[in-house]
Design a protein around this motif. Structure first.
Motif: not given
Length: 569
Positions: A62-83
């Motif tokens: 909800s708060i405190g996430s570093v801008p761009g952290l979600d992008v790096i997370e998506e580059m490093l890990n995959a899901g059953t699907a992504n948006f």
């Protein structure tokens, strides 16, 4: 010519002999062919604004996430699907996204449901271990574990059971209809976790689970890129994953620099030290500056955010904030069109509801939106009803002669929200409110208690998701016992509203679901759960040498297709 040795083979043999005869003899100085030249690795450099302490978004949803952290997370890990950038689910680890049409999503007569995922064969973690349905079972177990702050996800409350018939198949049985059933094991509800690495520490010490080195410099995922090096306060280096399930990435090595603020990030771009921004929280002014001065790149704009003032609903100061008339008076007192014109060049409209005009549902719910146009006279009338009187241009005073005083907070992560807050506060002062303005820095951004226990308002810019209204339920309220985790930033609580949101997610037929969404939007805007100001745009600065890079979309990041990004030499 016999059928066992057709003419085409004879011709091929003659060609081969001729080719051999043309080859240079041993010791010849003839140069090697282009095909024999070693492949030149492709390197690229990006920048994010902040210093990620880990690569797991569930710790700070909800708060405190570093801008761009979600992008790096998506580059490093995959899901059953992504948006995708259009907000559509595309399969990654799974062969297909469950749907009614493909038979992987079944709705039973009693209302229960079943969704099935078939994992692609050959999927492996970065350490070489195969990913199996047991990893998904383990991930689901952590998603239901409320002893790990930030990991428990409300989606599992709708799940009756999860089973793994074989190593590549997982079946979820749902207690009832739920429209988001196909988002299980996506970044929205937690990407898969490696059981072989995390099962033992999870059993041994749940309190220490969030502090494992796995989440940072020992991260192992299944994404397009693998972690090579993490240097806190400086950068991270990622290498292409040769075994990525959707194909080897086109760019071999990424260096992602950690910049402390927008100005440093822009300097990196203009100097050529970075060629792409990820999750950049820069204002439209800064984006326009980059667009006009950065000759080696351009800026992609996308309206995926809103700027809104978040009231406090638990023990606020003043207590009159709990009266909807106070919130309405404050909203009527703000000239939001001036914010849109002065700060955003008139490129975006004012914002009245937690839904984007580009959302597929917008036309269906638009008539239900309660709007608050700029109306100082209406604001004054409501202040008077609440017992606050004003003489001329003086302050608003209550019956004891005390001023109406309100604290207005924002942080310095986004220039637009700082300026929008200043305009809003100035409007409130013109209406007679004594405003105490607080702009806090990066260090306090991750202080959940500080932010959630504010006395009155915090104005922030953040993405609007298709079901943003679902964040403001009682269950999502951050509290001391949850470690201040929770996505309901206002701490608003209303049982009828909770019931509507719950019913919405259980209503699969779209016409009936739209009727419920209209009720939700009307309740949300009538009660002013938040004070929306304007829509905002997200910006991605991208060098001209890149191809296939898009802006982020609903629920996704610009990293959704990172394996397809390419860079020209």
């Amino acid at each position: 010519m016999s059928e066992q040795f057709p003419l085409r083979y004879v011709l091929a043999l003659i060609s081969l002999v001729a080719l051999i005869g043309c080859q240079a003899p041993p010791g010849s100085t003839q140069s090697s062919t282009a095909a024999e030249a070693p492949r030149v690795a492709k390197h690229a450099t990006a920048a994010i604004m902040g210093d990620p302490p880990h690569f797991e978004g569930r710790f700070n949803p909800s708060i405190g996430s570093v801008p761009g952290l979600d992008v790096i997370e998506e580059m490093l890990n995959a899901g059953t699907a992504n948006f995708t950038d259009q907000g559509q689910l595309r399969p990654q680890l799974a062969e297909a996204v469950p749907s009614i049409d493909n038979g992987l999503w079944k709705v039973f007569p009693d209302g229960r449901m079943e969704t099935t995922w078939h994992l692609r064969s050959g999927v492996a973690w970065h350490d070489g271990r195969p990913l199996t349905s047991d990893d998904l079972l383990f991930t689901a177990g952590t998603g239901t574990d409320k002893d790990i702050p930030g990991f428990a996800d409300a989606i599992y409350e709708s799940v009756e059971s999860i089973s793994a018939p074989d190593p590549l198949t997982l079946v979820a049985t749902w207690k009832g209809p739920f429209i988001g059933a196909d988002t299980l094991f996506t970044r929205l509800h937690g990407l898969p976790l490696p059981k072989h690495i995390l099962e033992q520490p999870h059993r041994q010490d749940k309190a220490a689970f969030a502090n494992l080195p796995y989440w940072s410099d020992q991260f192992i995922g299944t994404g397009a890129y693998k972690l090579r090096e993490l240097v806190r306060g400086s950068h991270v280096i990622l290498d292409a994953n040769d075994q990525f399930v959707l194909g080897r990435p086109k760019i071999d090595v990424w260096e992602i620099k950690f910049t402390p603020d927008a100005n440093t990030m822009i300097t990196e771009l203009l100097s050529g030290d970075a060629n792409l921004t990820l999750g950049a929280r820069i204002s439209i002014d800064q984006a326009y500056q980059v667009e006009q001065t950065w000759h080696d790149g351009t800026v992609l704009y996308s309206a995926q955010q809103w700027v809104a003032a978040m009231p406090q609903f638990i023990d606020p100061t003043p207590t009159s904030l709990l009266d909807v008339r106070m919130r309405r008076a404050l909203q009527y007192a703000v000239n939001r069109q001036a914010i849109a014109d002065d700060l955003l060049y008139g490129k975006v409209p004012i914002d009245d509801a937690p839904i984007l005009p580009s959302d597929a549902d917008y036309k269906d719910v638009e008539a239900a939106i309660v709007r608050y146009p700029y109306d100082p006279q209406m604001a004054a009338r409501l202040f008077s009803e609440l017992g606050f009187q004003r003489t001329g241009d003086g302050p608003l005073l209550d019956s004891t002669g005390q001023r109406l005083t309100i604290e207005s907070r924002t942080n310095n992560q986004l220039d637009t929200q700082v300026k929008a807050t200043a305009i809003m506060d100035d409007n409130w002062r013109r209406a007679g409110v004594d405003v105490s303005e607080v702009v806090y820095g990066q260090q306090a951004v991750a202080d959940r208690e500080y932010r959630h226990t504010r006395p009155a308002f915090e104005t922030i810019g953040f993405p609007i998701y298709p079901e943003t209204f679902a964040l403001y339920t009682t269950q999502q309220i951050p509290r001391p016992e949850t470690g201040w985790f929770g996505q309901n930033r206002t701490r608003y609580s209303n049982r009828e509203y909770d019931s509507l949101v719950d019913l919405y997610f259980k209503t699969v037929p779209r016409p009936a679901r739209m009727d419920i969404e209209r009720q939700i939007v009307r309740a949300f805007t009538d009660q002013l759960v938040v004070l929306p100001l304007v829509y905002n745009t997200t910006h991605v600065a991208v060098g001209r040498q890149f191809s296939n890079v898009t802006n982020r979309g609903p629920n996704g990041t610009e990293g959704w297709n990172a394996e397809q990004w390419n860079v020209s030499s």
